[in-house]
Design a protein around this motif. Sequence first.
Motif, PDB file in Angstrom:
ATOM      1  N   ARG A   1      17.349  34.385 -13.377  1.00  0.00           N
ATOM      2  CA  ARG A   1      17.266  34.244 -11.916  1.00  0.00           C
ATOM      3  C   ARG A   1      18.576  33.739 -11.324  1.00  0.00           C
ATOM      4  O   ARG A   1      19.006  34.202 -10.274  1.00  0.00           O
ATOM      5  CB  ARG A   1      16.107  33.332 -11.547  1.00  0.00           C
ATOM      6  CG  ARG A   1      14.784  34.016 -11.811  1.00  0.00           C
ATOM      7  CD  ARG A   1      13.627  33.115 -11.489  1.00  0.00           C
ATOM      8  NE  ARG A   1      12.404  33.809 -11.792  1.00  0.00           N
ATOM      9  CZ  ARG A   1      11.325  33.772 -11.049  1.00  0.00           C
ATOM     10  NH1 ARG A   1      11.319  33.066  -9.942  1.00  0.00           N
ATOM     11  NH2 ARG A   1      10.254  34.427 -11.414  1.00  0.00           N
ATOM     12  N   ARG A   2      19.220  32.800 -12.011  1.00  0.00           N
ATOM     13  CA  ARG A   2      20.502  32.288 -11.524  1.00  0.00           C
ATOM     14  C   ARG A   2      21.570  33.382 -11.578  1.00  0.00           C
ATOM     15  O   ARG A   2      22.332  33.586 -10.635  1.00  0.00           O
ATOM     16  CB  ARG A   2      20.954  31.077 -12.341  1.00  0.00           C
ATOM     17  CG  ARG A   2      22.197  30.403 -11.745  1.00  0.00           C
ATOM     18  CD  ARG A   2      22.812  29.355 -12.651  1.00  0.00           C
ATOM     19  NE  ARG A   2      23.534  30.037 -13.718  1.00  0.00           N
ATOM     20  CZ  ARG A   2      23.256  29.932 -15.019  1.00  0.00           C
ATOM     21  NH1 ARG A   2      22.296  29.158 -15.451  1.00  0.00           N
ATOM     22  NH2 ARG A   2      23.944  30.602 -15.918  1.00  0.00           N
ATOM     23  N   GLU A   3      21.635  34.095 -12.668  1.00  0.00           N
ATOM     24  CA  GLU A   3      22.659  35.129 -12.833  1.00  0.00           C
ATOM     25  C   GLU A   3      22.500  36.277 -11.838  1.00  0.00           C
ATOM     26  O   GLU A   3      23.479  36.939 -11.510  1.00  0.00           O
ATOM     27  CB  GLU A   3      22.627  35.688 -14.259  1.00  0.00           C
ATOM     28  CG  GLU A   3      23.129  34.725 -15.307  1.00  0.00           C
ATOM     29  CD  GLU A   3      24.606  34.414 -15.150  1.00  0.00           C
ATOM     30  OE1 GLU A   3      25.404  35.336 -14.949  1.00  0.00           O
ATOM     31  OE2 GLU A   3      24.946  33.222 -15.231  1.00  0.00           O
ATOM     32  N   HIS A   4      21.270  36.523 -11.399  1.00  0.00           N
ATOM     33  CA  HIS A   4      21.005  37.667 -10.536  1.00  0.00           C
ATOM     34  C   HIS A   4      20.623  37.253  -9.113  1.00  0.00           C
ATOM     35  O   HIS A   4      20.141  38.080  -8.337  1.00  0.00           O
ATOM     36  CB  HIS A   4      19.903  38.534 -11.159  1.00  0.00           C
ATOM     37  CG  HIS A   4      20.295  39.099 -12.483  1.00  0.00           C
ATOM     38  ND1 HIS A   4      20.099  38.409 -13.662  1.00  0.00           N
ATOM     39  CD2 HIS A   4      20.901  40.264 -12.816  1.00  0.00           C
ATOM     40  CE1 HIS A   4      20.566  39.137 -14.665  1.00  0.00           C
ATOM     41  NE2 HIS A   4      21.054  40.256 -14.184  1.00  0.00           N
ATOM     42  N   ARG A   5      20.876  36.023  -8.743  1.00  0.00           N
ATOM     43  CA  ARG A   5      20.455  35.507  -7.433  1.00  0.00           C
ATOM     44  C   ARG A   5      21.118  36.233  -6.265  1.00  0.00           C
ATOM     45  O   ARG A   5      20.578  36.255  -5.168  1.00  0.00           O
ATOM     46  CB  ARG A   5      20.713  34.002  -7.342  1.00  0.00           C
ATOM     47  CG  ARG A   5      22.171  33.604  -7.350  1.00  0.00           C
ATOM     48  CD  ARG A   5      22.353  32.085  -7.314  1.00  0.00           C
ATOM     49  NE  ARG A   5      23.738  31.740  -7.470  1.00  0.00           N
ATOM     50  CZ  ARG A   5      24.290  31.327  -8.614  1.00  0.00           C
ATOM     51  NH1 ARG A   5      23.541  31.169  -9.692  1.00  0.00           N
ATOM     52  NH2 ARG A   5      25.566  31.052  -8.682  1.00  0.00           N
ATOM     53  N   SER A   6      22.243  36.855  -6.479  1.00  0.00           N
ATOM     54  CA  SER A   6      22.934  37.536  -5.375  1.00  0.00           C
ATOM     55  C   SER A   6      22.352  38.919  -5.073  1.00  0.00           C
ATOM     56  O   SER A   6      22.709  39.532  -4.073  1.00  0.00           O
ATOM     57  CB  SER A   6      24.426  37.670  -5.685  1.00  0.00           C
ATOM     58  OG  SER A   6      24.609  38.500  -6.808  1.00  0.00           O
ATOM     59  N   LEU A   7      21.453  39.409  -5.926  1.00  0.00           N
ATOM     60  CA  LEU A   7      20.873  40.734  -5.707  1.00  0.00           C
ATOM     61  C   LEU A   7      19.695  40.646  -4.751  1.00  0.00           C
ATOM     62  O   LEU A   7      18.836  39.775  -4.869  1.00  0.00           O
ATOM     63  CB  LEU A   7      20.408  41.349  -7.028  1.00  0.00           C
ATOM     64  CG  LEU A   7      21.506  41.586  -8.058  1.00  0.00           C
ATOM     65  CD1 LEU A   7      20.920  42.091  -9.355  1.00  0.00           C
ATOM     66  CD2 LEU A   7      22.537  42.556  -7.528  1.00  0.00           C
ATOM     67  N   SER A   8      19.627  41.562  -3.840  1.00  0.00           N
ATOM     68  CA  SER A   8      18.513  41.591  -2.884  1.00  0.00           C
ATOM     69  C   SER A   8      17.312  42.287  -3.512  1.00  0.00           C
ATOM     70  O   SER A   8      17.446  43.033  -4.493  1.00  0.00           O
ATOM     71  CB  SER A   8      18.932  42.339  -1.623  1.00  0.00           C
ATOM     72  OG  SER A   8      19.077  43.720  -1.911  1.00  0.00           O
ATOM     73  N   ALA A   9      16.152  42.089  -2.926  1.00  0.00           N
ATOM     74  CA  ALA A   9      14.924  42.751  -3.392  1.00  0.00           C
ATOM     75  C   ALA A   9      15.089  44.266  -3.327  1.00  0.00           C
ATOM     76  O   ALA A   9      14.572  44.996  -4.176  1.00  0.00           O
ATOM     77  CB  ALA A   9      13.740  42.293  -2.557  1.00  0.00           C
ATOM     78  N   GLN A  10      15.828  44.740  -2.341  1.00  0.00           N
ATOM     79  CA  GLN A  10      16.050  46.181  -2.172  1.00  0.00           C
ATOM     80  C   GLN A  10      16.841  46.770  -3.346  1.00  0.00           C
ATOM     81  O   GLN A  10      16.580  47.894  -3.773  1.00  0.00           O
ATOM     82  CB  GLN A  10      16.776  46.446  -0.845  1.00  0.00           C
ATOM     83  CG  GLN A  10      16.724  47.886  -0.409  1.00  0.00           C
ATOM     84  CD  GLN A  10      15.303  48.397  -0.208  1.00  0.00           C
ATOM     85  OE1 GLN A  10      14.399  47.658   0.164  1.00  0.00           O
ATOM     86  NE2 GLN A  10      15.104  49.670  -0.470  1.00  0.00           N
ATOM     87  N   GLU A  11      17.781  46.023  -3.874  1.00  0.00           N
ATOM     88  CA  GLU A  11      18.578  46.518  -5.004  1.00  0.00           C
ATOM     89  C   GLU A  11      17.712  46.747  -6.244  1.00  0.00           C
ATOM     90  O   GLU A  11      17.957  47.672  -7.014  1.00  0.00           O
ATOM     91  CB  GLU A  11      19.720  45.551  -5.305  1.00  0.00           C
ATOM     92  CG  GLU A  11      20.802  45.606  -4.229  1.00  0.00           C
ATOM     93  CD  GLU A  11      21.889  44.589  -4.433  1.00  0.00           C
ATOM     94  OE1 GLU A  11      22.945  44.975  -4.979  1.00  0.00           O
ATOM     95  OE2 GLU A  11      21.677  43.417  -4.050  1.00  0.00           O
ATOM     96  N   TRP A  12      16.700  45.903  -6.434  1.00  0.00           N
ATOM     97  CA  TRP A  12      15.811  46.077  -7.596  1.00  0.00           C
ATOM     98  C   TRP A  12      14.965  47.335  -7.452  1.00  0.00           C
ATOM     99  O   TRP A  12      14.513  47.897  -8.436  1.00  0.00           O
ATOM    100  CB  TRP A  12      14.887  44.870  -7.755  1.00  0.00           C
ATOM    101  CG  TRP A  12      15.580  43.619  -8.152  1.00  0.00           C
ATOM    102  CD1 TRP A  12      15.630  42.459  -7.437  1.00  0.00           C
ATOM    103  CD2 TRP A  12      16.313  43.363  -9.355  1.00  0.00           C
ATOM    104  NE1 TRP A  12      16.365  41.510  -8.122  1.00  0.00           N
ATOM    105  CE2 TRP A  12      16.790  42.041  -9.301  1.00  0.00           C
ATOM    106  CE3 TRP A  12      16.632  44.132 -10.474  1.00  0.00           C
ATOM    107  CZ2 TRP A  12      17.550  41.464 -10.308  1.00  0.00           C
ATOM    108  CZ3 TRP A  12      17.390  43.561 -11.487  1.00  0.00           C
ATOM    109  CH2 TRP A  12      17.841  42.248 -11.399  1.00  0.00           C
ATOM    110  N   LYS A  13      14.757  47.790  -6.213  1.00  0.00           N
ATOM    111  CA  LYS A  13      13.917  48.963  -5.963  1.00  0.00           C
ATOM    112  C   LYS A  13      14.695  50.275  -5.993  1.00  0.00           C
ATOM    113  O   LYS A  13      14.109  51.350  -5.914  1.00  0.00           O
ATOM    114  CB  LYS A  13      13.222  48.815  -4.604  1.00  0.00           C
ATOM    115  CG  LYS A  13      12.235  47.680  -4.579  1.00  0.00           C
ATOM    116  CD  LYS A  13      11.656  47.510  -3.198  1.00  0.00           C
ATOM    117  CE  LYS A  13      10.752  46.283  -3.150  1.00  0.00           C
ATOM    118  NZ  LYS A  13      10.281  46.007  -1.791  1.00  0.00           N
TER     119      LYS A  13
END
Length: 139
Positions: free
Chosen positions: A106-118
């Motif tokens: 979660r810390r390493e990927h905190r800059s990614l938005s929910a939209q990027e995961w989709k």
Amino acid sequence: MKRVAILFVLASGMNLAHAGDGSTAVANINKWKAECGACHVAYPPELLAGNNWQRLMDSLDKHFGVNAALNAKDKNAILGFLLRNAGSGERYSAATLRISDTPWFRREHRSLSAQEWKHDGVKSPSNCSACHGKTVLGS
């Protein structure tokens, strides 16, 4: 201080000399890559704590909704490899057993938005290869 450093180097070399030819370790790594990588990325053991790997391997018959049970020999070989190389501390631990739920992830990927995961090429936080490729994951 120099003497301590020399003793450390000698002791490390002696440990390697007694480790054998490494064929068992290589076989276990290959077994992990083959079995785990047959359905998904063979996630590097250091991304999850040892107690999480133990629980995960003890419940392979219900592995995230799929029966991924192994024979005892293969399970023990893979589990040994995972435990020897597991992450250390709470930051690599998750109650869900999902690497993507660990504090580290979660810390390493905190800059990614929910939209990027989709995004069509990603679809899920468990799809590490979408962004990192296979080289980063050691596959």
